[in-house]
Design a protein around this motif. Sequence first.
Motif, PDB file in Angstrom:
ATOM      1  N   GLU A   1       0.817  -1.203   0.000  1.00  0.00           N
ATOM      2  CA  GLU A   1       0.000   0.000   0.000  1.00  0.00           C
ATOM      3  C   GLU A   1       0.862   1.268   0.000  1.00  0.00           C
ATOM      4  N   VAL A   2       1.989   1.247   0.705  1.00  0.00           N
ATOM      5  CA  VAL A   2       2.883   2.402   0.706  1.00  0.00           C
ATOM      6  C   VAL A   2       3.465   2.620  -0.684  1.00  0.00           C
ATOM      7  N   SER A   3       3.823   1.529  -1.366  1.00  0.00           N
ATOM      8  CA  SER A   3       4.333   1.645  -2.725  1.00  0.00           C
ATOM      9  C   SER A   3       3.287   2.251  -3.646  1.00  0.00           C
ATOM     10  N   ALA A   4       2.038   1.813  -3.494  1.00  0.00           N
ATOM     11  CA  ALA A   4       0.966   2.362  -4.324  1.00  0.00           C
ATOM     12  C   ALA A   4       0.709   3.827  -3.988  1.00  0.00           C
ATOM     13  N   ALA A   5       0.792   4.169  -2.694  1.00  0.00           N
ATOM     14  CA  ALA A   5       0.581   5.558  -2.290  1.00  0.00           C
ATOM     15  C   ALA A   5       1.654   6.471  -2.865  1.00  0.00           C
ATOM     16  N   ASN A   6       2.903   6.018  -2.862  1.00  0.00           N
ATOM     17  CA  ASN A   6       3.985   6.813  -3.448  1.00  0.00           C
ATOM     18  C   ASN A   6       3.819   6.960  -4.951  1.00  0.00           C
ATOM     19  N   ARG A   7       3.334   5.923  -5.592  1.00  0.00           N
ATOM     20  CA  ARG A   7       3.191   5.946  -7.048  1.00  0.00           C
ATOM     21  C   ARG A   7       2.060   6.874  -7.477  1.00  0.00           C
ATOM     22  N   HIS A   8       0.972   6.893  -6.714  1.00  0.00           N
ATOM     23  CA  HIS A   8      -0.193   7.689  -7.106  1.00  0.00           C
ATOM     24  C   HIS A   8      -0.301   9.002  -6.326  1.00  0.00           C
ATOM     25  N   GLY A   9       0.593   9.222  -5.366  1.00  0.00           N
ATOM     26  CA  GLY A   9       0.538  10.456  -4.593  1.00  0.00           C
ATOM     27  C   GLY A   9      -0.642  10.529  -3.649  1.00  0.00           C
ATOM     28  N   THR A  10      -1.067   9.407  -3.085  1.00  0.00           N
ATOM     29  CA  THR A  10      -2.215   9.361  -2.174  1.00  0.00           C
ATOM     30  C   THR A  10      -1.720   9.110  -0.750  1.00  0.00           C
TER      31      THR A  10
ATOM     32  N   LEU B   1      -5.198   1.988   6.727  1.00  0.00           N
ATOM     33  CA  LEU B   1      -6.267   2.688   6.006  1.00  0.00           C
ATOM     34  C   LEU B   1      -5.720   3.268   4.707  1.00  0.00           C
ATOM     35  N   PRO B   2      -5.743   2.521   3.596  1.00  0.00           N
ATOM     36  CA  PRO B   2      -5.260   3.041   2.308  1.00  0.00           C
ATOM     37  C   PRO B   2      -6.088   4.240   1.845  1.00  0.00           C
ATOM     38  N   GLY B   3      -5.408   5.293   1.380  1.00  0.00           N
ATOM     39  CA  GLY B   3      -6.096   6.465   0.849  1.00  0.00           C
ATOM     40  C   GLY B   3      -6.691   7.385   1.888  1.00  0.00           C
ATOM     41  N   ALA B   4      -6.467   7.128   3.174  1.00  0.00           N
ATOM     42  CA  ALA B   4      -7.048   7.950   4.239  1.00  0.00           C
ATOM     43  C   ALA B   4      -6.048   9.017   4.689  1.00  0.00           C
ATOM     44  N   ASP B   5      -6.469  10.260   4.700  1.00  0.00           N
ATOM     45  CA  ASP B   5      -5.608  11.331   5.201  1.00  0.00           C
ATOM     46  C   ASP B   5      -5.724  11.409   6.723  1.00  0.00           C
ATOM     47  N   LYS B   6      -5.092  12.438   7.321  1.00  0.00           N
ATOM     48  CA  LYS B   6      -5.047  12.533   8.775  1.00  0.00           C
ATOM     49  C   LYS B   6      -6.447  12.709   9.367  1.00  0.00           C
ATOM     50  N   LYS B   7      -7.290  13.514   8.727  1.00  0.00           N
ATOM     51  CA  LYS B   7      -8.629  13.751   9.249  1.00  0.00           C
ATOM     52  C   LYS B   7      -9.457  12.470   9.266  1.00  0.00           C
ATOM     53  N   ILE B   8      -9.447  11.746   8.142  1.00  0.00           N
ATOM     54  CA  ILE B   8     -10.232  10.500   8.057  1.00  0.00           C
ATOM     55  C   ILE B   8      -9.707   9.470   9.041  1.00  0.00           C
ATOM     56  N   THR B   9      -8.389   9.357   9.175  1.00  0.00           N
ATOM     57  CA  THR B   9      -7.799   8.369  10.076  1.00  0.00           C
ATOM     58  C   THR B   9      -8.155   8.678  11.529  1.00  0.00           C
ATOM     59  N   LEU B  10      -8.096   9.947  11.927  1.00  0.00           N
ATOM     60  CA  LEU B  10      -8.450  10.324  13.296  1.00  0.00           C
ATOM     61  C   LEU B  10      -9.938  10.077  13.564  1.00  0.00           C
ATOM     62  N   GLU B  11     -10.807  10.371  12.598  1.00  0.00           N
ATOM     63  CA  GLU B  11     -12.242  10.123  12.774  1.00  0.00           C
ATOM     64  C   GLU B  11     -12.526   8.627  12.924  1.00  0.00           C
ATOM     65  N   ARG B  12     -11.831   7.806  12.113  1.00  0.00           N
ATOM     66  CA  ARG B  12     -12.035   6.361  12.207  1.00  0.00           C
ATOM     67  C   ARG B  12     -11.545   5.826  13.544  1.00  0.00           C
TER      68      ARG B  12
END
Length: 457
Positions: free
Chosen positions: A311-320, A377-388
């Motif tokens: 997932e980290v590799s995919a996040a780096n590749r797509h900028g997510t 949590l793939p694709g989740a930013d800080k706000k979404i991660t804290l809410e979850r």
Amino acid sequence: MSVLSYIFWLIVFVGGVIAAYMVPDNTLALHLKFVLIGAWGSVLGLVYHSLCNRKLREAEENFTEALNDQQRNNSPKTEYIPVVPSIGDEPQPFEAPAARKPFDSILPPENKPASIQNLAVPAKISFPLEAWELFCKPILKNRPFPEVVEALEKTLPELFPTAAGILYMYGGTQTELHKILSFGDYVISDDTIMPAECASFNLGEIVITDFASNEMNGGCTHLHHHPQGISFCAPIEGLEEHFGILSIQLDKIPDGETLDFWKTKVGIVAATFGLYVANQNLNIRFQQHSIRDNLTGLFNRRYMEESLRREVSAANRHGTPIGIVMIYPDQVTNIQKEKGHHAVEQMLWELGQRLPNFIRTEDIPCRYDGEVLCVILPGADKKITLERAERIRREISQLQVAYGDGILATTLSLGVSVMPDHAIDEGTLIYNGQRALQLAMENGGNRVVSADAVRQY
């Protein structure tokens, strides 16, 4: 070779496949298991081919010997016929020799062409081998369950002409059997039945019911839509597990066929399909044990690390972004002291069952280490991660689990780390999540702490 011998070799091959899968990975690597299965199939095929050739040669030799014996027995013999009758003998009228039919002195009676025989030819029992091979092909190739069921649905009407049938399998629980497929011109049973409604479930063998005879009443109460003719109910079993029931019903056994022949056909289909389902079930368990934690049912640490790396590799590749939540139950120590280790395991099991209900479908819940759980949590930013994380804390804080005479309950400490806000790779992402979790525990628990707070210390 007979059909039963073909089925025997098929069962031996499937047994070899199951045995290979049961060998632990530390004893035999996965690629070597495939090599072993291929070698096993090649050896069985060679042996089966050799036996077929030997049977063919024996049949040719027996036929040749029968022809030679028949020729010797029917060869003309020299007879003495007096030209001048002896004194006192009555003159005998001349009788012409009986006219021989073509091939009478060449072929034995059982091998004479039908056109020159005056004997009635009995009806032969036939087995649709082409349809059977189409069903066995996806099984031998270990194709997915839907493909095998589709092949079975096409094969059953050819194996059991003039009959109707239904295949039941368990649908998630062992309390109800649900229809997977049906065939025929009439309905013989409901779409959903209880296992106890079919006598084959308790007996573990094929049950025959003759609706016209009280002497052959199998007790299958689910067959109430078409109560006439004869029915066969066979359990779908394999490796001492029950998976379903196959029911076949027809109004009358076709001429030239027998009740035992139909019972054998039903048994062959049920046994072959049962072994396939058992093998598929074994494969699923093998895969689950390799990636699942035995206690909680969540993904294990090895799968968690592989998934996070991917997932980290995919996040780096797509900028997510990608977030991680580290979780620790605050009351573990007290539960251990008051109720023992088994109570701690019960609490962890309850958390493992409920945690997937509070996260997204694409999130990955794992057991990280000991009592520490985590969620990727793939694709989740800080706000979404804290809410979850806050939702998980709130839901679990209300959880109460009955245990013996008491209640198990706990609050949670949660640490949140997000990439790229707090990390640049999977290693620092986990490390910062652990530090945030430690800070939440040190501050009294029952709280969510972000890796931002760690930087202030």
